[in-house]
Design a protein around this motif. Structure first.
Motif, mmCIF file in Angstrom:
data_model
loop_
_atom_site.group_PDB
_atom_site.id
_atom_site.type_symbol
_atom_site.label_atom_id
_atom_site.label_comp_id
_atom_site.label_asym_id
_atom_site.label_seq_id
_atom_site.Cartn_x
_atom_site.Cartn_y
_atom_site.Cartn_z
ATOM 1 N N ALA A 68 0.830 -1.213 0.000
ATOM 2 C CA ALA A 68 0.000 0.000 0.000
ATOM 3 C C ALA A 68 0.860 1.257 0.000
ATOM 4 O O ALA A 68 0.340 2.377 -0.007
ATOM 5 C CB ALA A 68 -0.902 -0.002 1.233
ATOM 6 N N GLY A 69 2.178 1.085 0.033
ATOM 7 C CA GLY A 69 3.088 2.239 0.009
ATOM 8 C C GLY A 69 3.175 2.927 1.358
ATOM 9 O O GLY A 69 3.541 4.103 1.430
ATOM 10 N N LYS A 82 -4.508 4.195 5.114
ATOM 11 C CA LYS A 82 -4.390 4.954 3.868
ATOM 12 C C LYS A 82 -5.584 4.527 3.028
ATOM 13 O O LYS A 82 -5.681 3.369 2.647
ATOM 14 C CB LYS A 82 -3.070 4.592 3.177
ATOM 15 N N ASP A 83 -6.493 5.423 2.792
ATOM 16 C CA ASP A 83 -7.752 5.121 2.085
ATOM 17 C C ASP A 83 -8.451 3.929 2.734
ATOM 18 O O ASP A 83 -8.749 3.976 3.903
ATOM 19 C CB ASP A 83 -7.497 4.875 0.588
ATOM 20 N N ASN A 84 -8.627 2.835 1.952
ATOM 21 C CA ASN A 84 -9.359 1.672 2.489
ATOM 22 C C ASN A 84 -8.415 0.586 3.024
ATOM 23 O O ASN A 84 -8.809 -0.555 3.197
ATOM 24 C CB ASN A 84 -10.284 1.071 1.412
ATOM 25 N N VAL A 85 -7.145 0.964 3.270
ATOM 26 C CA VAL A 85 -6.164 0.004 3.807
ATOM 27 C C VAL A 85 -5.794 0.404 5.245
ATOM 28 O O VAL A 85 -5.471 1.564 5.510
ATOM 29 C CB VAL A 85 -4.889 -0.038 2.927
ATOM 30 N N TYR A 86 -5.845 -0.558 6.148
ATOM 31 C CA TYR A 86 -5.612 -0.315 7.577
ATOM 32 C C TYR A 86 -4.558 -1.280 8.089
ATOM 33 O O TYR A 86 -4.433 -2.391 7.572
ATOM 34 C CB TYR A 86 -6.891 -0.573 8.380
ATOM 35 N N LEU A 87 -3.839 -0.866 9.132
ATOM 36 C CA LEU A 87 -2.873 -1.770 9.795
ATOM 37 C C LEU A 87 -3.264 -1.922 11.256
ATOM 38 O O LEU A 87 -3.726 -0.956 11.889
ATOM 39 C CB LEU A 87 -1.458 -1.189 9.727
ATOM 40 N N VAL A 88 -3.044 -3.125 11.793
ATOM 41 C CA VAL A 88 -3.368 -3.349 13.208
ATOM 42 C C VAL A 88 -2.379 -4.339 13.817
ATOM 43 O O VAL A 88 -1.800 -5.170 13.111
ATOM 44 C CB VAL A 88 -4.842 -3.832 13.338
#
Ligand SMILES: Cc1cc2nc3c(=O)[nH]c(=O)nc-3n(C[C@H](O)[C@H](O)[C@H](O)COP(=O)(O)OP(=O)(O)OC[C@H]3O[C@@H](n4cnc5c(N)ncnc54)[C@H](O)[C@@H]3O)c2cc1C
Length: 364
Positions: free
Chosen positions: A151-152, A246-252
């Motif tokens: 996702a950059g 970032k937009d529709n990308v998430y980290l957890v």
């Protein structure tokens, strides 16, 4: 459809929460068997029970005492900790997600995006790739997150090496040991956690030369040099400025460096973060802002500040700290608030023993 990459504690618990809210969830895990390989000590405070009721077969041991050891001092304090079989814990959470309605795809590895609303996964048996439609993509894929990379999103900047092995050693099964010295465990600490009458998880975190320090520690603490198995890995250092959406990308979880910088413990923080992320997805909130604002984010920031302070400690400072902790009133506070409640813990410690303020010089 929400695609969650990684069936560790963060991914499976998030999948469970979202499925319970009626969302369509796909949980994708690159390993055939959930929970393996283990790269963790699996010790958590009893605060875990605020999130899940652990079945008996997940619990290897319970420790009611912690022994804290510095170069020239040691204290024993009461505590209430659970030592888990980490593989069984991961399986238990994944089963909770499945029971709530999440679909799970094991032995499939996330390899990239295919446009904004589709991901590519590879079957590790036959190398075949397939596409999965995803309105939201969550990277719960650990500290070297492929999702973040694809996702950059910038990679995690700072890590500690965690070297741990299972070894034969008879200790007091009710007590786990922690060792503090910036010369023996640079910028972190060592631990001996009993999992049974004659087996412990012995390890350390270190910012440098982890292997050398590990073998020296092993030699000092045990006669047996036999390693039953390795369970090493890395601890990402929390960074409050890290972009986690970032937009529709998430980290957890570890992918978002949501780990206590004091101890490297990431299991309970990842469950807390999954709850916040679930709310952000369901209520379309900005997760970057929301996480920092919420208690879990503020707690991780406090852990980071304490870590930065501890990193400046000399061995004499640790001896002095343990001297203050020997007092009964301080021990009572340590028992009352565990490390998963760092804000009341630090405040109460300062009220009970203002000499802890001596260490504030290391904050700046
Ligand atoms: C030596 C050591 C000891 C530790 N001890 C403790 C402890 O005692 N207590 C504690 O609270 N914390 C401990 N931790 C930290 C804890 O293990 C982590 O914080 C926790 O595992 C984070 O969970 P997670 O779900 O974010 O990531 P992980 O548990 O790393 O799970 C990530 C999952 O994603 C999968 N995955 C990765 N890439 C892909 C891909 N491309 N496609 C599909 N799947 C993928 C992986 O196979 C894995 O199952 C320790 C860490 C180390 C290194």
């Amino acid at each position: 459809m929400i695609s969650i990459i990684g069936a560790g504690p963060a991914g499976s618990y998030l999948a469970y929460l979202l499925a319970k809210k009626g969302k369509e969830v796909a949980l994708i895990e690159e390993h055939e068997k959930i929970g393996s390989p283990v790269q963790c000590t699996g010790i958590v405070t009893s605060s875990i029970e605020k999130f899940v009721k652990l079945p008996n077969d997940v619990i290897a041991n319970r420790c009611s005492k912690v022994i804290v050891i510095s170069k020239n001092s040691r204290i024993t304090a009461n505590t209430d900790e659970v030592v888990m079989w980490r593989n069984k814990f991961d399986e238990f959470l994944a089963n909770m997600a499945i029971d709530a309605g999440a679909k799970i795809l094991t032995n499939h590895q996330f390899i990239g995006f295919n446009g904004k609303h589709s991901i590519k996964v590879k079957n590790r048996d036959n190398d075949e790739t397939k596409e999965i439609i995803a309105d939201y993509v969550v990277g719960a894929d650990g500290p070297s997150s492929q999702v973040a990379k694809a996702a950059g999103l910038e990679p995690i900047k700072k890590f500690y090496i965690g070297m741990q092995a299972k070894v034969k050693l008879k200790t007091d099964i009710e007590a786990f040991e922690t060792y503090f010295s910036n010369s023996d465990f640079p910028q972190f600490f060592g631990w001996v956690v009993p999992e049974s009458e004659d087996t412990v998880r012995l390890g350390l975190g270190s910012s440098s030369n982890a292997k050398e320090h590990f073998y020296r520690f092993l030699e000092k603490r045990t006669d047996s040099k036999e390693i039953l198995c390795w369970e090493s890995g890395i601890f990402p250092l929390y960074d409050p400025n890290k972009t986690i959406q970032k937009d529709n990308v998430y980290l957890v979880g570890d992918a978002a460096a949501q780990v206590k910088a004091t101890t490297g413990g990431g299991i309970i923080p990842s469950l807390k973060a999954a709850e916040i992320l679930c709310g952000c997805i369901v209520n379309k909130k900005d997760y970057n802002k929301e996480f920092k604002k919420r208690k879990a984010g503020r707690e991780l920031l406090l852990h980071l500040k304490i870590r930065n302070m501890l990193n400046k400690f000399s061995d004499n400072d640790y001896d002095y700290l343990l001297g203050l902790m020997k007092q009964e009133r301080v021990k009572k506070t340590l028992k009352k608030y565990d490390r998963d409640q760092p804000m009341p813990l630090v405040l109460s410690l300062l009220l009970k023993e203002p000499r802890f303020l001596k260490f504030s010089k290391f904050l700046f």
